[in-house]
Design a protein around this motif. Structure first.
Motif, PDB file in Angstrom:
ATOM      1  N   THR B 260     -19.140 -13.628  -6.080  1.00  0.00           N
ATOM      2  CA  THR B 260     -19.701 -12.274  -6.215  1.00  0.00           C
ATOM      3  C   THR B 260     -21.120 -12.361  -6.770  1.00  0.00           C
ATOM      4  N   VAL B 261     -22.027 -11.547  -6.199  1.00  0.00           N
ATOM      5  CA  VAL B 261     -23.360 -11.382  -6.782  1.00  0.00           C
ATOM      6  C   VAL B 261     -23.427 -10.001  -7.416  1.00  0.00           C
ATOM      7  N   LEU B 262     -23.910  -9.952  -8.653  1.00  0.00           N
ATOM      8  CA  LEU B 262     -24.129  -8.682  -9.333  1.00  0.00           C
ATOM      9  C   LEU B 262     -25.634  -8.443  -9.355  1.00  0.00           C
ATOM     10  N   VAL B 263     -26.060  -7.260  -8.906  1.00  0.00           N
ATOM     11  CA  VAL B 263     -27.498  -6.996  -8.777  1.00  0.00           C
ATOM     12  C   VAL B 263     -27.857  -5.779  -9.605  1.00  0.00           C
ATOM     13  N   GLU B 264     -28.835  -5.941 -10.465  1.00  0.00           N
ATOM     14  CA  GLU B 264     -29.289  -4.815 -11.280  1.00  0.00           C
ATOM     15  C   GLU B 264     -29.938  -3.786 -10.347  1.00  0.00           C
ATOM     16  N   GLU B 265     -29.720  -2.487 -10.633  1.00  0.00           N
ATOM     17  CA  GLU B 265     -30.133  -1.400  -9.735  1.00  0.00           C
ATOM     18  C   GLU B 265     -31.604  -1.447  -9.302  1.00  0.00           C
ATOM     19  N   LEU B 286     -20.241 -10.208   4.211  1.00  0.00           N
ATOM     20  CA  LEU B 286     -20.441  -9.528   2.928  1.00  0.00           C
ATOM     21  C   LEU B 286     -19.426  -8.426   2.692  1.00  0.00           C
ATOM     22  N   ARG B 287     -19.055  -8.220   1.413  1.00  0.00           N
ATOM     23  CA  ARG B 287     -18.204  -7.097   0.992  1.00  0.00           C
ATOM     24  C   ARG B 287     -18.999  -6.396  -0.098  1.00  0.00           C
ATOM     25  N   VAL B 288     -19.470  -5.170   0.196  1.00  0.00           N
ATOM     26  CA  VAL B 288     -20.454  -4.556  -0.709  1.00  0.00           C
ATOM     27  C   VAL B 288     -19.936  -3.279  -1.360  1.00  0.00           C
ATOM     28  N   ILE B 318     -20.822  -8.182  -3.154  1.00  0.00           N
ATOM     29  CA  ILE B 318     -22.051  -7.792  -3.867  1.00  0.00           C
ATOM     30  C   ILE B 318     -21.822  -6.453  -4.546  1.00  0.00           C
ATOM     31  N   LYS B 319     -22.256  -6.355  -5.790  1.00  0.00           N
ATOM     32  CA  LYS B 319     -22.053  -5.138  -6.561  1.00  0.00           C
ATOM     33  C   LYS B 319     -23.329  -4.839  -7.332  1.00  0.00           C
ATOM     34  N   THR B 320     -23.756  -3.580  -7.312  1.00  0.00           N
ATOM     35  CA  THR B 320     -24.892  -3.208  -8.160  1.00  0.00           C
ATOM     36  C   THR B 320     -24.370  -2.833  -9.551  1.00  0.00           C
ATOM     37  N   GLU B 326     -23.273  -4.262 -18.290  1.00  0.00           N
ATOM     38  CA  GLU B 326     -22.264  -4.034 -17.258  1.00  0.00           C
ATOM     39  C   GLU B 326     -21.944  -5.337 -16.520  1.00  0.00           C
ATOM     40  N   ALA B 327     -22.964  -6.141 -16.287  1.00  0.00           N
ATOM     41  CA  ALA B 327     -22.738  -7.428 -15.614  1.00  0.00           C
ATOM     42  C   ALA B 327     -21.798  -8.305 -16.439  1.00  0.00           C
TER      43      ALA B 327
END
Lengths: 415, 415
Positions: B260-265, B286-288, B318-320, B326-327
């Motif tokens: 999983t990649v966590l991406v800051e907004e 990808l699963r977003v 991937i999740k924002t 939060e990460a």
């Protein structure tokens, strides 16, 4: 949600809060608990009395009732132990290793708390305070699961700890008591891998065995001690006798006292009478092998079971052996890998003994009774580990820590 | 007596013999095994062929058959790894601590082998050689329990190892294969506390779970990796993209690759398109989350299950997230405590990440793919521990050792 799961979740959250606290904040909390214990002594004793009355009404054995009893002195001792703990160094936050890799990565191995510790124990309410304070000092949260016979004492002690924690900077959920003392809850605790990082049983052999047998959570096994003193041919007779007496009779109920003495034949020929007579004089019941039985026909003849038994009492088995090799074989077959001693003037036999005996602590010309965190100078003791992973022998504060690797890069990727 | 008990007894005896051997005797044995593997390559390949034919006849999946296959190159690689091992220092026989007590007792903490190691693994015959050589190097005896599908290969490899050990000074019983591959025998192995000091499972999640769940022998848990890269607001875009690509696609089947990649907004607003497009271009499915789905409606929407899954394949969730807090919460909730990375230019966020994320290896601006004994410079790897007791993260040779306390006295007794 069950009490257990609710509290386990809270413990996990408390860990994230605890990890941000400094050692002085943790020490302050320990001091607050010490003060609160003294202040609330009447309340603790009143609740403790309920457990004692229950136990007596239920016809519990005197020695079991005795373990339950708190009094002013015992509470003072607890408070003092807490204060002593504040002087010990923090085992977490230390860099154990620094590795600089050719690709520029900087790797540090840093000590950290274990996380959430499950403590399962029997009818000694002092373990409630002891376990809580050791866990707090090391930045761990703890779930306490004591026995039903001590439930009022444990509730009182944990409420006192909570009162102190509320005044401190540490989360009160760092210490929680599982009040449901059913067997089902214990069984659930054994399998709580999602929330618990380690499970520590403190108590008798049956409890420890049950935890080792059934837990899927990693266990810190402490306890059983079937320990020996081996008197070699060249042993100084007075030293050998003094050490056997000390290791057997100074406090027979503890794990580092001995259960069997192995005596080399030539030494036995010269000195066994003196040893046997003084042991009998000191009130020790003996179980002896055929050779010694011929000299003392009134003594019990030892059976196979005697070599296996941790008497924890004024009973001692004695066996003659042909030399160091046979002694080592006997110990490796019957010992519980706790503490083993050789009394000898032969450096060669000491070397063999140290190399070949499989145990946590090996002594040359000293009593096994020294296997103890305080005697080793650790300033605290979690218990004595008889397993080989993580920690072996007396466990000080570092046994309640783990480590993590911290790696600093500049965008490195793996080729 | 069953095969298992007979061999376990022999292993225990082998330990006492092994402990007297020098490191040069152990290294010589490793060299002999390397030579014997090369010499007997035709025999090994012939026996390996029987397993492959069985597997194909039984309709086993290609990827499973592939794991079984040995060839000249793979055997050469094994021999080379054995030779490399001879250059590493002995993790046993080292004095870790010396304590001189006021009563004159001299206490030394010395590293020793663990004793008998149970190794339970799946259809990779190379583990047979790898595990045996790591155990021999560290003075441990090993009981190997591989899978039935590799039984001919394993028997051949162990017979080659025995041939080499017969020429060496080490006991041949140091390495033994349990040929009975029934489930009953595995279940017995789990509970063999009397003979085994530790059990190490090597293989897929199901195997490791079964061992953790059912073993009463202490377990060195290795394995599962649900790893993350968190891209913080201040992350260098090119570095972040390079690291994500590396951590996902360089070798997706291994535990230190990410899921999983966590991406800051704010970062996502600027750069998510580029990241998503390049991942798709590289063949990653990808699963977003909802936010990204709005930009790329053709992509799969991630479900709760995606955050929990170790895909071990060209699939990435991937999740924002709103920021570091939060990460960290997401990682501590769903991660498997293996390897976690933050990409950022903020020292403050690195500090929080390092302190609060509960995992064996934490990276700042580097790929998680570096969590590996060789990449850390250990020269060998037993596996990657995801538990907190004994060893955490990549385990080198010291993870196969324990310690004992050696205490020298002059007749001291406890007061």
């Amino acid at each position: 949600m069950s009490e257990l799961i609710t509290k386990a979740k809270k413990a996990k959250r408390a860990v994230t809060d605890l990890i941000t606290k400094s050692i002085s904040q943790k020490n302050q909390a320990l001091q607050f608990i010490a003060d609160q214990l003294i202040q609330d002594t009447p309340y603790i004793l009143q609740e403790n009395k309920r457990d004692i009355e229950h136990a007596q009404a239920a016809g519990l054995h005197d020695s079991l009732v005795d373990r339950l009893i708190l009094n002013e002195q015992r509470i003072k001792d607890m408070a003092e132990a807490l204060e002593q703990l504040t002087f010990l160094p923090d085992p977490t936050g230390n860099v154990l290793e620094t590795l600089k890799r050719p690709n520029g990565l900087m790797i540090e191995k840093v000590t950290v708390p274990l996380g959430v510790i499950g403590m399962i124990y029997e009818a000694r309410p002092n373990v409630t305070v002891d376990a809580s304070s050791l866990c707090l000092k090391t930045g761990n949260a703890v779930l306490l699961r004591g026995s039903s016979s001590a439930i009022h004492s444990n509730k009182a002690l944990v409420s006192v700890i909570h009162k102190a924690l509320e005044k401190s900077d540490l989360p009160t959920d760092s210490v929680q008591l599982i009040e449901d003392t059913s067997r089902d809850t214990a069984a659930q605790l054994f399998k709580l891998n999602e929330y618990l990082d380690v499970l520590i049983p403190r108590g008798g052999k049956a409890l420890i065995q049950a935890v080792v047998e059934h837990a899927s959570v990693p266990v810190l096994e402490t306890g059983a001690g079937n320990c020996h003193v081996f008197i070699d041919e060249s042993a100084d007779p007075q030293m050998a006798i003094d050490i056997v007496l000390n290791a057997k009779t100074q406090r027979p109920s503890v794990c580092n006292s001995i259960e069997t003495v192995l005596v080399e034949e030539a030494w036995a020929k010269e000195h066994i009478k003196e040893l046997v007579e003084i042991l009998i004089e000191r009130g020790v019941e003996l179980r002896v092998d055929q050779n010694i039985h011929e000299l003392f026909p009134s003594l019990f003849l030892a059976t196979e079971e005697d070599w296996q038994t941790e008497y924890l009492n004024y009973i001692l088995a004695i066996k003659t052996v042909r030399g160091t090799t046979e002694a080592i074989e006997h110990i490796n077959q019957y010992g519980s890998k706790h503490s083993e001693a050789i009394i000898t003037e032969s450096e060669e036999n000491v070397r063999s003994f140290f190399q070949l005996v499989d145990a946590a602590a090996l002594y040359h010309n000293a009593s096994t009774r020294f296997t103890d965190g305080f005697e080793f100078g650790f300033g605290a003791e979690i218990g004595i580990s008889t397993q080989k992973l993580h920690a072996r022998g007396p466990m000080g504060l570092p046994a309640l820590s783990s480590s993590k690797y911290i790696i600093k890069g500049k965008g490195q990727i793996r080729e």
